[in-house]
Design a protein around this motif. Sequence first.
Motif, PDB file in Angstrom:
ATOM      1  N   VAL A 140       0.872  -1.169   0.000  1.00  0.00           N
ATOM      2  CA  VAL A 140       0.000   0.000   0.000  1.00  0.00           C
ATOM      3  C   VAL A 140       0.908   1.219   0.000  1.00  0.00           C
ATOM      4  N   ASN A 141       0.742   2.067  -1.018  1.00  0.00           N
ATOM      5  CA  ASN A 141       1.558   3.264  -1.170  1.00  0.00           C
ATOM      6  C   ASN A 141       0.828   4.481  -0.626  1.00  0.00           C
ATOM      7  N   SER A 142       1.598   5.419  -0.131  1.00  0.00           N
ATOM      8  CA  SER A 142       1.002   6.669   0.315  1.00  0.00           C
ATOM      9  C   SER A 142       0.829   7.594  -0.878  1.00  0.00           C
ATOM     10  N   PRO A 143      -0.366   8.116  -1.099  1.00  0.00           N
ATOM     11  CA  PRO A 143      -0.580   9.045  -2.213  1.00  0.00           C
ATOM     12  C   PRO A 143       0.082  10.401  -1.997  1.00  0.00           C
ATOM     13  N   ILE A 144       0.294  10.768  -0.724  1.00  0.00           N
ATOM     14  CA  ILE A 144       0.921  12.046  -0.392  1.00  0.00           C
ATOM     15  C   ILE A 144       1.911  11.834   0.754  1.00  0.00           C
ATOM     16  N   SER A 145       2.774  12.811   0.950  1.00  0.00           N
ATOM     17  CA  SER A 145       3.793  12.742   2.001  1.00  0.00           C
ATOM     18  C   SER A 145       3.286  13.355   3.299  1.00  0.00           C
ATOM     19  N   SER A 178      -2.044  16.555  -7.803  1.00  0.00           N
ATOM     20  CA  SER A 178      -1.610  15.610  -8.834  1.00  0.00           C
ATOM     21  C   SER A 178      -2.428  14.310  -8.823  1.00  0.00           C
ATOM     22  N   LEU A 179      -3.311  14.166  -7.841  1.00  0.00           N
ATOM     23  CA  LEU A 179      -4.130  12.952  -7.745  1.00  0.00           C
ATOM     24  C   LEU A 179      -5.390  13.081  -8.589  1.00  0.00           C
TER      25      LEU A 179
END
Length: 165
Positions: free
Chosen positions: A102-107, A147-148
């Motif tokens: 699972v990747n983070s869409p934002i920091s 950017s999403l």
Amino acid sequence: MALRMWASSTANALRISSASKAHLSPAFSFSRCFSSVLEGLKYASSHEWVKHEGSVATIGITDHAQDHLGEVVFVELPEAGRSVSAGVGFGAVESVKATSDVNSPISGDVVEVNSKLTESPGLINSSPYEDGWMIKIKPSNPSELESLLGAKEYTKFCEEEDAAH
């Protein structure tokens, strides 16, 4: 009338009835191939969603993702206080079919983890946008949200991705 009753019972048996998602108003969601995409959220092409409210962003995997994974049996999540970066994995979801990062869409910095998922990982299947959220972060760069994908763009992305397979 009999045809309508048959269709309704068939839809219920296949879990495609919106009755199981009565809390999702049709005016606020798009349905595609048994999956829901909610307006007001942002989506990554890696099938995570973000809900940004005030100084906190809630992150989870989409209904589309959980549908493709199948029954979720285990969830690995980071500890509160850890930093996450856009596009980088922060955990994993194990299902009866596969294990997926699972990747983070934002920091940002993790401020809360959904501890309910340890005992009930199936919440990701039954309620991916509410009870099945994974982490809450304090975004370090809120402009990354721009950017999403929006709901319509994500729906189109899923349709194209499914058609390619």
